[in-house]
Design a protein around this motif. Structure first.
Motif, short mmCIF file in Angstrom:
data_model
loop_
_atom_site.label_atom_id
_atom_site.label_comp_id
_atom_site.label_asym_id
_atom_site.label_seq_id
_atom_site.Cartn_x
_atom_site.Cartn_y
_atom_site.Cartn_z
N LYS A 101 0.84 -1.20 0.00
CA LYS A 101 0.00 0.00 0.00
C LYS A 101 0.87 1.25 0.00
O LYS A 101 1.86 1.33 0.73
N GLN A 102 0.47 2.20 -0.81
CA GLN A 102 1.30 3.38 -1.04
C GLN A 102 1.57 4.16 0.24
O GLN A 102 2.71 4.60 0.49
N GLY A 103 0.57 4.34 1.08
CA GLY A 103 0.75 5.12 2.30
C GLY A 103 1.76 4.49 3.23
O GLY A 103 2.65 5.18 3.75
N GLU A 104 1.65 3.19 3.45
CA GLU A 104 2.57 2.50 4.36
C GLU A 104 3.99 2.51 3.81
O GLU A 104 4.95 2.77 4.55
N LEU A 105 4.13 2.25 2.51
CA LEU A 105 5.46 2.24 1.90
C LEU A 105 6.10 3.62 1.92
O LEU A 105 7.30 3.76 2.18
N ALA A 106 5.31 4.65 1.66
CA ALA A 106 5.83 6.01 1.69
C ALA A 106 6.34 6.40 3.08
O ALA A 106 7.38 7.03 3.21
N ARG A 107 5.63 5.98 4.11
CA ARG A 107 6.07 6.27 5.48
C ARG A 107 7.39 5.56 5.79
O ARG A 107 8.30 6.15 6.39
N ILE A 108 7.50 4.31 5.38
CA ILE A 108 8.73 3.56 5.62
C ILE A 108 9.91 4.22 4.93
O ILE A 108 11.01 4.32 5.48
N CYS A 109 9.69 4.69 3.70
CA CYS A 109 10.78 5.25 2.89
C CYS A 109 10.98 6.75 3.12
O CYS A 109 11.86 7.35 2.50
N GLY A 110 10.15 7.36 3.97
CA GLY A 110 10.30 8.79 4.25
C GLY A 110 9.89 9.68 3.10
O GLY A 110 10.42 10.77 2.94
N ILE A 111 8.93 9.23 2.31
CA ILE A 111 8.45 9.99 1.15
C ILE A 111 7.21 10.78 1.55
O ILE A 111 6.25 10.21 2.08
N GLU A 112 7.21 12.08 1.32
CA GLU A 112 6.08 12.92 1.70
C GLU A 112 5.19 13.26 0.52
O GLU A 112 4.05 13.68 0.70
N ASP A 113 5.71 13.10 -0.69
CA ASP A 113 4.93 13.38 -1.89
C ASP A 113 5.48 12.53 -3.02
O ASP A 113 6.70 12.39 -3.15
N MET A 114 4.62 11.97 -3.84
CA MET A 114 5.08 11.07 -4.90
C MET A 114 5.94 11.79 -5.94
O MET A 114 6.70 11.14 -6.67
N SER A 115 5.85 13.11 -5.99
CA SER A 115 6.68 13.86 -6.93
C SER A 115 8.16 13.79 -6.55
O SER A 115 9.03 14.15 -7.35
N GLU A 116 8.47 13.35 -5.31
CA GLU A 116 9.86 13.20 -4.89
C GLU A 116 10.52 11.98 -5.54
O GLU A 116 11.74 11.86 -5.55
N CYS A 117 9.69 11.06 -6.05
CA CYS A 117 10.20 9.79 -6.54
C CYS A 117 10.73 9.90 -7.97
O CYS A 117 10.35 10.79 -8.74
N TRP A 118 11.63 8.99 -8.29
CA TRP A 118 12.08 8.83 -9.67
C TRP A 118 10.89 8.39 -10.52
O TRP A 118 10.07 7.59 -10.11
#
Length: 230
Positions: A101-118
């Motif tokens: 799930k995107q929310g759980e994975l983002a929290r684990i990886c310290g991502i606050e917005d998907m625009s931060e991702c490659w």
């Protein structure tokens, strides 16, 4: 008597002069040793350099610690999901990734917005999609490119290197088309595009009834292929 007093006065005066001179000389020597401006600047420069080096080392340690903590949390999550999927659907080896799930994975990886991702594209699509790294050369891709949605699931898995032992039969990312077909079976090599029609890519697609496997490359012979599983 007067001569003796004068003589004593002269001796004391000379001693006082000598003492004053000695004190001034000692003070000057101390200044020369401890307060030399050039030496002081050099010491300050060295100390600043050492301090910066120590700060950089501390930042590296903190970053390494953060990454190890993230990897541990991620591996724990994958193991729990893998055990659950294995019990329910032992043949679906990739399902643990598709259930991230995107929310759980983002929290684990310290991502606050998907625009931060490659972001990377998709076959015959003008759009790019964010990809979150799960392991070296293994990513999950989501369709939304800005806000994080708690329960959104990945659309596909992307494998970008040969060190990931996942794929259709014995075919793996990084192989060229000849190697892919030798490890699977012969299949038509197709042409598509990435982002725009001017960017031609070449690909082979397989399916096993559960997933589609697309091996694609910028080169007609499939060199340095990447693998999409969806």
């Amino acid at each position: 008597m007067h001569i003796r007093v004068f003589w004593l006065h002269t001796i004391k005066t000379e001693q006082a002069v000598d003492l004053t001179f000695s004190e001034e000389k000692a003070e000057q020597e101390q200044k020369d040793v401890w307060y030399d401006e050039e030496t002081d600047n050099e010491i300050g420069t060295d100390l600043n350099a050492q301090l910066k080096e120590m700060e950089n080392e501390l930042r590296e340690i903190e970053e390494k610690t953060r990454r190890l903590q993230m990897q541990y949390r991620l591996l724990t999550l994958l193991e729990a999901q893998g055990n659950k999927i294995k019990d329910e659907n032992p043949e679906l080896v990739y399902e643990k990734y598709f259930h991230l799930k995107q929310g759980e994975l983002a929290r684990i990886c310290g991502i606050e917005d998907m625009s931060e991702c490659w972001e990377t594209g998709y076959i015959d699509s003008h759009f790019s999609f964010p990809a979150i790294s799960i392991d070296s050369n293994l990513y999950v891709q989501y369709s939304n490119i800005s806000d994080i949605y708690e329960y959104t699931l990945p659309g596909n898995i992307l494998i970008t290197g040969p060190d990931i032992d996942l794929g259709f039969m014995g075919a793996r990312a990084g192989m060229d088309f000849q190697e892919i077909q030798a490890n699977a079976y012969e299949k038509e090599i197709q042409e598509g595009f990435m982002y725009t029609e001017d960017w031609t890519v070449y690909y082979i697609e397989y399916t096993d009834g559960f997933y589609d496997y697309i091996y694609y490359s910028d080169y007609p012979d499939g060199k340095d292929s990447w693998l999409i599983i969806w």
